[in-house]
Design a protein around this motif. Structure first.
Motif, PDB file in Angstrom:
ATOM      1  N   UNK A  36      -2.509  -1.555  12.583  1.00  0.00           N
ATOM      2  CA  UNK A  36      -1.579  -0.734  11.792  1.00  0.00           C
ATOM      3  C   UNK A  36      -2.206   0.582  11.351  1.00  0.00           C
ATOM      4  N   UNK A  37      -3.517   0.570  11.123  1.00  0.00           N
ATOM      5  CA  UNK A  37      -4.215   1.770  10.650  1.00  0.00           C
ATOM      6  C   UNK A  37      -5.355   2.103  11.620  1.00  0.00           C
ATOM      7  N   UNK A  38      -5.044   2.639  12.783  1.00  0.00           N
ATOM      8  CA  UNK A  38      -6.073   2.892  13.808  1.00  0.00           C
ATOM      9  C   UNK A  38      -7.124   3.913  13.386  1.00  0.00           C
ATOM     10  N   UNK A  39      -6.856   4.696  12.358  1.00  0.00           N
ATOM     11  CA  UNK A  39      -7.823   5.680  11.889  1.00  0.00           C
ATOM     12  C   UNK A  39      -8.664   5.174  10.719  1.00  0.00           C
ATOM     13  N   UNK A  93     -11.236   2.707  -0.094  1.00  0.00           N
ATOM     14  CA  UNK A  93      -9.941   2.992  -0.718  1.00  0.00           C
ATOM     15  C   UNK A  93      -9.276   1.713  -1.200  1.00  0.00           C
ATOM     16  N   UNK A  94      -9.446   0.643  -0.421  1.00  0.00           N
ATOM     17  CA  UNK A  94      -8.826  -0.646  -0.729  1.00  0.00           C
ATOM     18  C   UNK A  94      -9.851  -1.758  -0.543  1.00  0.00           C
ATOM     19  N   UNK A  95      -9.894  -2.666  -1.494  1.00  0.00           N
ATOM     20  CA  UNK A  95     -10.709  -3.878  -1.356  1.00  0.00           C
ATOM     21  C   UNK A  95      -9.762  -5.067  -1.410  1.00  0.00           C
ATOM     22  N   UNK A  96      -9.799  -5.898  -0.369  1.00  0.00           N
ATOM     23  CA  UNK A  96      -8.936  -7.083  -0.283  1.00  0.00           C
ATOM     24  C   UNK A  96      -9.770  -8.334  -0.523  1.00  0.00           C
ATOM     25  N   UNK A  97      -9.210  -9.254  -1.288  1.00  0.00           N
ATOM     26  CA  UNK A  97      -9.906 -10.509  -1.590  1.00  0.00           C
ATOM     27  C   UNK A  97      -9.080 -11.665  -1.046  1.00  0.00           C
ATOM     28  N   UNK A  98      -9.671 -12.433  -0.139  1.00  0.00           N
ATOM     29  CA  UNK A  98      -8.968 -13.542   0.505  1.00  0.00           C
ATOM     30  C   UNK A  98      -8.577 -14.617  -0.499  1.00  0.00           C
ATOM     31  N   UNK A 133       0.833  -1.205   0.000  1.00  0.00           N
ATOM     32  CA  UNK A 133       0.000   0.000   0.000  1.00  0.00           C
ATOM     33  C   UNK A 133       0.868   1.256   0.000  1.00  0.00           C
ATOM     34  N   UNK A 134       1.852   1.255   0.880  1.00  0.00           N
ATOM     35  CA  UNK A 134       2.705   2.434   1.034  1.00  0.00           C
ATOM     36  C   UNK A 134       3.477   2.757  -0.231  1.00  0.00           C
ATOM     37  N   UNK A 135       3.718   1.739  -1.061  1.00  0.00           N
ATOM     38  CA  UNK A 135       4.494   1.970  -2.283  1.00  0.00           C
ATOM     39  C   UNK A 135       3.693   2.685  -3.364  1.00  0.00           C
ATOM     40  N   UNK A 136       2.362   2.729  -3.218  1.00  0.00           N
ATOM     41  CA  UNK A 136       1.536   3.356  -4.270  1.00  0.00           C
ATOM     42  C   UNK A 136       0.579   4.420  -3.745  1.00  0.00           C
ATOM     43  N   UNK A 137       0.366   4.480  -2.424  1.00  0.00           N
ATOM     44  CA  UNK A 137      -0.547   5.471  -1.862  1.00  0.00           C
ATOM     45  C   UNK A 137       0.233   6.641  -1.275  1.00  0.00           C
ATOM     46  N   UNK A 138      -0.349   7.835  -1.380  1.00  0.00           N
ATOM     47  CA  UNK A 138       0.297   9.012  -0.802  1.00  0.00           C
ATOM     48  C   UNK A 138       0.003   9.124   0.686  1.00  0.00           C
ATOM     49  N   UNK A 139      -1.024   8.422   1.152  1.00  0.00           N
ATOM     50  CA  UNK A 139      -1.357   8.416   2.577  1.00  0.00           C
ATOM     51  C   UNK A 139      -1.961   7.057   2.930  1.00  0.00           C
TER      52      UNK A 139
END
Length: 311
Positions: free
Chosen positions: A180-183, A229-234, A151-157
């Motif tokens: 990791x992302x409490x917000x 912002x992100x959709x994860x597929x198991x 994520x960090x490699x492609x997102x600005x935040x």
């Protein structure tokens, strides 16, 4: 090959090529032996698993799956891997083997989720310590670390909203993301209503209620995903490449332009444990391919990350 002079001044041929040729049969024989050993051991484990009346966790069952994982994650030459995957016995049993793995993984997660809930512990820290005793907790944590790095490699935040499809009764990845992302807000989706009921209760006991929601719906034809912002597929959403591709196509059409799609896959012999989708194939889904991570250590799943283009 460059010639060289013998003591009489005549030309003679260097013999390195002959040495290389003479070693080839030995290498071939070694590869063949390894192939036979791996195939025989996978078939042996499969037959024992298929003969079991239940796939609920036991010491014997855990031992068999540990052995299977060990066989599949060990680094081997491309020739050996290809030979094993093309072996007729392996080709015939691989769909059933993946189904056994899927069922057993669900049983293991349900067992641990219910075990943690049964303690009735009202202390969040104590409940989270119980969660960390899950046998594969470190694997999930390390996989999550790889995904967050992607994520960090492609997102600005940092992502503020994440959907996880195929979250199961023990949504460990979502819990790791929450740490990791409490917000961020995380929405968990699974077609199994019982799994959603258990995971909802577990989330409350672990203190994640305020940052999570849960929904029982199918991965195919589910609700709108444009808010995320992100959709994860198991990894176990779609049990073969064709089924997985069809589901991913539907998911992409429900996402917004610019959002990220993270898909868990597998490579090498790890494809015997989880269904495989090739990263290059995802470009046919209206996606911009961004990152592919193929772990070679104890983390089993590959990470495929792509951005949704304009529909």
């Amino acid at each position: 090959m460059a010639p060289e002079l013998d003591p009489n001044g005549d030309m003679k041929e260097v013999k390195h090529f002959d040495l290389a040729i003479s070693s080839a049969p030995a290498d071939t024989e070694s590869n063949k032996q390894e192939e036979v050993e791996v195939v025989c051991e996978i078939v042996r484990v499969y037959k024992k698993l298929a003969a079991m009346k239940s796939l609920k966790p036991t010491e014997e069952l855990n031992g068999l799956f540990n052995r299977l994982v060990e066989l599949c994650i060990r680094s081997r030459s491309d020739k050996v891997v290809q030979a094993v995957l093309e072996n007729e016995k392996i080709k015939s049993l691989s769909p059933q083997l993946r189904n056994l793995c899927s069922t057993a993984e669900g049983e293991l997660e349900a067992f641990w989720a219910k075990t943690i809930l049964s303690t009735g512990c009202s202390c969040v820290n104590r409940a989270r310590r119980s969660l960390r005793s899950f046998p594969y907790y470190s694997n999930y944590e390390d996989l999550c670390r790889l995904e967050c790095s992607s994520f960090l490699s492609v997102l600005v935040s940092e992502p503020r909203s994440i959907a996880f499809i195929g979250s199961g009764p023990l949504p460990l990845t979502s819990f790791c993301f929450a740490d990791r992302y409490p917000n961020a807000f995380i929405h968990n989706i699974d077609r199994d209503g019982d799994a959603i009921q258990v995971s909802t209760a577990l989330s409350k006991q672990l203190g994640y209620t305020e940052m999570m929601s849960f929904s029982a719906e199918d991965a195919l034809g589910g609700g709108c995903l444009s808010a995320f912002d992100v959709v994860c597929v198991a990894a176990l959403v779609g049990m073969d490449a064709e089924d997985k591709f069809r589901i991913l196509k539907d998911i992409v059409h429900r996402m917004r332009e610019g959002a990220l799609l993270l898909v868990r896959s597998a490579h090498s012999l790890r494809g015997l444990l989880y269904p495989v989708i090739e990263f290059s194939e995802m470009s046919r889904l209206g996606l911009e391919l961004m990152v592919e991570v193929r772990p070679w250590g104890h983390v089993v799943n590959s990470v495929l990350l792509a951005r949704v283009l304009k529909h």
